[in-house]
Design a protein around this motif. Structure first.
Motif, PDB file in Angstrom:
ATOM      1  N   SER A 118       0.781  -1.221   0.000  1.00  0.00           N
ATOM      2  CA  SER A 118       0.000   0.000   0.000  1.00  0.00           C
ATOM      3  C   SER A 118       0.813   1.270   0.000  1.00  0.00           C
ATOM      4  O   SER A 118       0.261   2.342  -0.117  1.00  0.00           O
ATOM      5  N   LEU A 119       2.129   1.194   0.143  1.00  0.00           N
ATOM      6  CA  LEU A 119       2.793   2.447   0.427  1.00  0.00           C
ATOM      7  C   LEU A 119       4.274   2.461   0.134  1.00  0.00           C
ATOM      8  O   LEU A 119       4.924   1.457  -0.094  1.00  0.00           O
ATOM      9  N   ILE A 120       4.808   3.662   0.185  1.00  0.00           N
ATOM     10  CA  ILE A 120       6.235   3.874   0.041  1.00  0.00           C
ATOM     11  C   ILE A 120       6.810   3.968   1.434  1.00  0.00           C
ATOM     12  O   ILE A 120       6.463   4.846   2.202  1.00  0.00           O
ATOM     13  N   SER A 121       7.685   3.029   1.743  1.00  0.00           N
ATOM     14  CA  SER A 121       8.111   2.906   3.128  1.00  0.00           C
ATOM     15  C   SER A 121       9.614   3.100   3.265  1.00  0.00           C
ATOM     16  O   SER A 121      10.394   2.539   2.504  1.00  0.00           O
ATOM     17  N   PRO A 122      10.032   3.871   4.246  1.00  0.00           N
ATOM     18  CA  PRO A 122      11.454   4.003   4.510  1.00  0.00           C
ATOM     19  C   PRO A 122      11.981   2.790   5.270  1.00  0.00           C
ATOM     20  O   PRO A 122      13.163   2.606   5.426  1.00  0.00           O
ATOM     21  N   PHE A 123      11.057   1.954   5.768  1.00  0.00           N
ATOM     22  CA  PHE A 123      11.463   0.775   6.525  1.00  0.00           C
ATOM     23  C   PHE A 123      11.603  -0.414   5.587  1.00  0.00           C
ATOM     24  O   PHE A 123      10.987  -0.476   4.536  1.00  0.00           O
ATOM     25  N   HIS A 124      12.413  -1.365   6.010  1.00  0.00           N
ATOM     26  CA  HIS A 124      12.681  -2.521   5.163  1.00  0.00           C
ATOM     27  C   HIS A 124      12.219  -3.802   5.832  1.00  0.00           C
ATOM     28  O   HIS A 124      11.966  -3.844   7.028  1.00  0.00           O
ATOM     29  N   SER A 125      12.147  -4.807   5.011  1.00  0.00           N
ATOM     30  CA  SER A 125      12.141  -6.170   5.517  1.00  0.00           C
ATOM     31  C   SER A 125      11.192  -6.385   6.691  1.00  0.00           C
ATOM     32  O   SER A 125      11.606  -6.659   7.806  1.00  0.00           O
ATOM     33  N   THR A 126       9.912  -6.273   6.451  1.00  0.00           N
ATOM     34  CA  THR A 126       9.018  -6.507   7.568  1.00  0.00           C
ATOM     35  C   THR A 126       8.754  -7.994   7.777  1.00  0.00           C
ATOM     36  O   THR A 126       8.605  -8.419   8.909  1.00  0.00           O
ATOM     37  N   VAL A 127       8.726  -8.765   6.692  1.00  0.00           N
ATOM     38  CA  VAL A 127       8.575 -10.198   6.880  1.00  0.00           C
ATOM     39  C   VAL A 127       9.866 -10.763   7.453  1.00  0.00           C
ATOM     40  O   VAL A 127      10.953 -10.399   7.021  1.00  0.00           O
ATOM     41  N   ASN A 128       9.722 -11.618   8.422  1.00  0.00           N
ATOM     42  CA  ASN A 128      10.842 -12.224   9.150  1.00  0.00           C
ATOM     43  C   ASN A 128      11.513 -11.260  10.135  1.00  0.00           C
ATOM     44  O   ASN A 128      12.525 -11.600  10.727  1.00  0.00           O
ATOM     45  N   LYS A 129      10.958 -10.091  10.279  1.00  0.00           N
ATOM     46  CA  LYS A 129      11.503  -9.154  11.252  1.00  0.00           C
ATOM     47  C   LYS A 129      11.122  -9.597  12.661  1.00  0.00           C
ATOM     48  O   LYS A 129      10.006 -10.066  12.892  1.00  0.00           O
ATOM     49  N   ARG A 130      12.043  -9.448  13.575  1.00  0.00           N
ATOM     50  CA  ARG A 130      11.773  -9.823  14.971  1.00  0.00           C
ATOM     51  C   ARG A 130      11.243  -8.612  15.721  1.00  0.00           C
ATOM     52  O   ARG A 130      11.779  -7.516  15.601  1.00  0.00           O
ATOM     53  N   LEU A 131      10.211  -8.835  16.513  1.00  0.00           N
ATOM     54  CA  LEU A 131       9.641  -7.760  17.315  1.00  0.00           C
ATOM     55  C   LEU A 131       9.747  -8.120  18.784  1.00  0.00           C
ATOM     56  O   LEU A 131       9.477  -9.257  19.179  1.00  0.00           O
ATOM     57  N   CYS A 132      10.142  -7.139  19.567  1.00  0.00           N
ATOM     58  CA  CYS A 132      10.267  -7.357  20.997  1.00  0.00           C
ATOM     59  C   CYS A 132       8.889  -7.641  21.608  1.00  0.00           C
ATOM     60  O   CYS A 132       7.872  -7.064  21.210  1.00  0.00           O
ATOM     61  N   MET A 133       8.871  -8.532  22.575  1.00  0.00           N
ATOM     62  CA  MET A 133       7.599  -8.988  23.139  1.00  0.00           C
ATOM     63  C   MET A 133       6.929  -7.951  24.047  1.00  0.00           C
ATOM     64  O   MET A 133       5.704  -7.896  24.136  1.00  0.00           O
ATOM     65  N   LEU A 134       7.721  -7.111  24.713  1.00  0.00           N
ATOM     66  CA  LEU A 134       7.150  -6.267  25.764  1.00  0.00           C
ATOM     67  C   LEU A 134       6.891  -4.821  25.362  1.00  0.00           C
ATOM     68  O   LEU A 134       6.278  -4.071  26.121  1.00  0.00           O
ATOM     69  N   THR A 135       7.377  -4.418  24.207  1.00  0.00           N
ATOM     70  CA  THR A 135       7.148  -3.024  23.824  1.00  0.00           C
ATOM     71  C   THR A 135       6.316  -2.901  22.556  1.00  0.00           C
ATOM     72  O   THR A 135       5.799  -1.832  22.253  1.00  0.00           O
ATOM     73  N   ARG A 136       6.224  -3.987  21.818  1.00  0.00           N
ATOM     74  CA  ARG A 136       5.523  -3.929  20.534  1.00  0.00           C
ATOM     75  C   ARG A 136       4.094  -4.444  20.678  1.00  0.00           C
ATOM     76  O   ARG A 136       3.835  -5.390  21.432  1.00  0.00           O
ATOM     77  N   ALA A 137       3.225  -3.851  19.923  1.00  0.00           N
ATOM     78  CA  ALA A 137       1.811  -4.211  20.009  1.00  0.00           C
ATOM     79  C   ALA A 137       1.593  -5.703  19.764  1.00  0.00           C
ATOM     80  O   ALA A 137       0.857  -6.370  20.495  1.00  0.00           O
ATOM     81  N   MET A 138       2.259  -6.225  18.750  1.00  0.00           N
ATOM     82  CA  MET A 138       2.078  -7.632  18.403  1.00  0.00           C
ATOM     83  C   MET A 138       2.512  -8.552  19.545  1.00  0.00           C
ATOM     84  O   MET A 138       1.899  -9.591  19.796  1.00  0.00           O
ATOM     85  N   GLY A 139       3.588  -8.172  20.230  1.00  0.00           N
ATOM     86  CA  GLY A 139       4.078  -8.981  21.344  1.00  0.00           C
ATOM     87  C   GLY A 139       3.133  -8.932  22.526  1.00  0.00           C
ATOM     88  O   GLY A 139       2.786  -9.959  23.111  1.00  0.00           O
ATOM     89  N   LEU A 140       2.710  -7.734  22.875  1.00  0.00           N
ATOM     90  CA  LEU A 140       1.820  -7.573  24.032  1.00  0.00           C
ATOM     91  C   LEU A 140       0.483  -8.274  23.802  1.00  0.00           C
ATOM     92  O   LEU A 140      -0.065  -8.902  24.717  1.00  0.00           O
ATOM     93  N   ALA A 141      -0.024  -8.175  22.575  1.00  0.00           N
ATOM     94  CA  ALA A 141      -1.305  -8.818  22.293  1.00  0.00           C
ATOM     95  C   ALA A 141      -1.195 -10.324  22.474  1.00  0.00           C
ATOM     96  O   ALA A 141      -2.131 -10.981  22.930  1.00  0.00           O
ATOM     97  N   TYR A 142      -0.031 -10.850  22.135  1.00  0.00           N
ATOM     98  CA  TYR A 142       0.171 -12.287  22.312  1.00  0.00           C
ATOM     99  C   TYR A 142       0.314 -12.640  23.784  1.00  0.00           C
ATOM    100  O   TYR A 142      -0.411 -13.470  24.328  1.00  0.00           O
ATOM    101  N   LEU A 143       1.256 -11.964  24.428  1.00  0.00           N
ATOM    102  CA  LEU A 143       1.598 -12.294  25.813  1.00  0.00           C
ATOM    103  C   LEU A 143       0.416 -12.120  26.767  1.00  0.00           C
ATOM    104  O   LEU A 143       0.184 -12.945  27.658  1.00  0.00           O
ATOM    105  N   ALA A 144      -0.334 -11.055  26.572  1.00  0.00           N
ATOM    106  CA  ALA A 144      -1.410 -10.743  27.504  1.00  0.00           C
ATOM    107  C   ALA A 144      -2.490 -11.818  27.508  1.00  0.00           C
ATOM    108  O   ALA A 144      -3.164 -12.009  28.520  1.00  0.00           O
TER     109      ALA A 144
END
Lengths: 273, 273
Positions: A118-144
């Motif tokens: 959908s967009l032009i992104s300055p960020f790279h490589s989102t697939v296979n990217k690791r996200l911290c469990m305690l600060t990222r939304a995806m981690g918290l949603a899982y852990l909680a």
DNA sequence: CTCTATCGTTTCGCGAGCCGGAATGGCTTG
DNA sequence: CAAGCCATTCCGGCTCGCGAAACGATAGAG
């Protein structure tokens, strides 16, 4: 000794997957490859059919054929397969990128993402990217949404982490309060203490009929597009929640309605037509 | 001037996707590349993470990272996305490969296939393969369920084809009888006049709630694994039919329950975390 | 046990062909 | 109209990929 030209071509193909449209200049900036080299690599990929050169738009993009480079790989968890269609549908409808992440040790790993759509992104490589469990939304949603026992084991693991983003694991009371809040809300958002600050992610858990938390589903948006973060949450949380429920239902149907067991001979050589 | 090493590497990657496990000797036979060249290419792909060398099994296979080579491409029709999970689930349960094909001019094109998942196949490249409309199960399942008007247009197009497999289009009465039979059965099978003879495909249409025929869903099996073809059909037709209905329902839910429209600003730069 | 066939992998010197700085030409901008 | 930026082409240099041949490991046959 490895073949440099191939490494370069693979990197280029990776970069092409990050954005819907890519100019030589962008690719030059991101890959650090000389432009003539890029042109040669892109021409090679184009003649092989993996890349299209849309001269009107003045840029290169991956073509449908790239899917056949991974057509032999379907070993991913079924929840990702079941969720892809929903993620794509949400992005098509609401524009913002959606991702599915699965736990891996003390991190979450993004297994599917619609970012490049959908967009032009300055960020790279989102697939296979690791996200911290305690600060990222995806981690918290899982852990909680893990059950008490599993959650405690997880927190113990996180305490052994030396990632500064996991510092909260040492303040158990504070962490538990946060997790309970996430749980009662039914969704999590990214901690305001971490980058990037100009966007936010809203994530919900995908929970199997058995009660097991399988993955998390997150939508990321630009803060500037809304008057307040609450406004964005009001709009997207219901969508994400219903999508998560739908994915869970799909999974249930996938394993049940197909469940006429066949124990006959092993297939060995076949083609699909 | 194109870069030969890259073309070769892409071909190798394609071949690796055809089988779950690939030995150097097999790849050598299929690609005609010298073995040292193959080893070098494979080592390069391995170090880049796209390929794994399972020394216990003595062979190479694609790894999860290959999915990121096409992670930026989701432009395919939603029916493929909705159907993948079902195709994978059926193959996991019943072992035989399942494919989804879409019409393209006077052919069907396989857009997704689980062929590489379950077996060692002498056939290649099932994704993006073109299938004739009048002799292949996937084509007949599509054509038979088109409405009268659309179907006639299609038959007219087919008559202009010089593909000998489309010869039946010149015997309109005979063809219509066949299509009506398919329609009343609810499924199609491959014509016994075409290769390969040792296998058969059973295909059903995927029909949207609107009534439009979107695609076809086919399962291919080895004839030798069953006492009779009827036995195989009795077993798999109900599974395919219910899966096709389920895919159609998923599509319906995908477009409706996500349908809270947002007409706000265009997203422009974002990452998913 | 030995012989042999076949496997995957390594070696190594040749030369094809990839490389990239510089030049070209088109296109937009001020 | 000049200046800047762009994608693309040129071309001499020299890397670096190439593949026949050799190697070592393994399996099966006798």
């Amino acid at each position: 000794m490895t073949i440099r030209a191939i490494e370069r071509a693979m990197n280029v193909l990776q970069e092409l997957n990050q954005q819907p449209i890519n100019t030589i200049a962008q690719l030059h900036a991101r890959t650090k490859l000389p432009k003539p080299t890029l042109v040669r690599i892109l021409r090679t990929l184009e003649e092989a059919g993996y890349v299209e050169n849309d001269t009107r738009q003045g840029g290169y993009q991956v073509s449908a054929l790239v899917t056949s480079l991974s057509s032999g790989f379907h070993k991913g968890p079924l929840v990702v397969e079941a969720g892809r269609a929903w993620a794509i549908a949400i992005t098509r409808k609401h524009k913002w990128p959606v991702a599915i992440a699965l736990p891996d040790y003390d991190d979450m790993i993004i297994r599917f993402s619609t970012v490049p759509d959908s967009l032009i992104s300055p960020f790279h490589s989102t697939v296979n990217k690791r996200l911290c469990m305690l600060t990222r939304a995806m981690g918290l949603a899982y852990l909680a949404f893990l059950d008490g026992e599993d959650r405690n084991v997880m927190i113990d693991i996180l305490q052994k982490s030396d990632n500064p983003e996991n510092a909260l694991s040492h303040h158990r009371d504070k962490l538990l309060r946060l997790l309970n809040e996430v749980r009662s809300n039914g969704y999590a958002t990214r901690s305001s203490t971490v980058e990037p600050r100009n966007s936010d992610t809203i994530a919900v858990p995908i929970i199997a009929k058995s009660g097991r938390v399988l993955a998390s589903l997150g939508l990321t948006y630009f803060k500037a597009a809304f008057g307040s973060e609450q406004e964005a949450r009001d709009r997207y949380v219901p969508i994400l929640k219903s999508a998560a429920v739908a994915i869970s239902e799909d999974l249930n149907r996938l394993s049940s309605s197909v469940a006429i067991d066949v124990s006959s001979a092993d297939p060995s050589a076949i083609s699909n037509d």
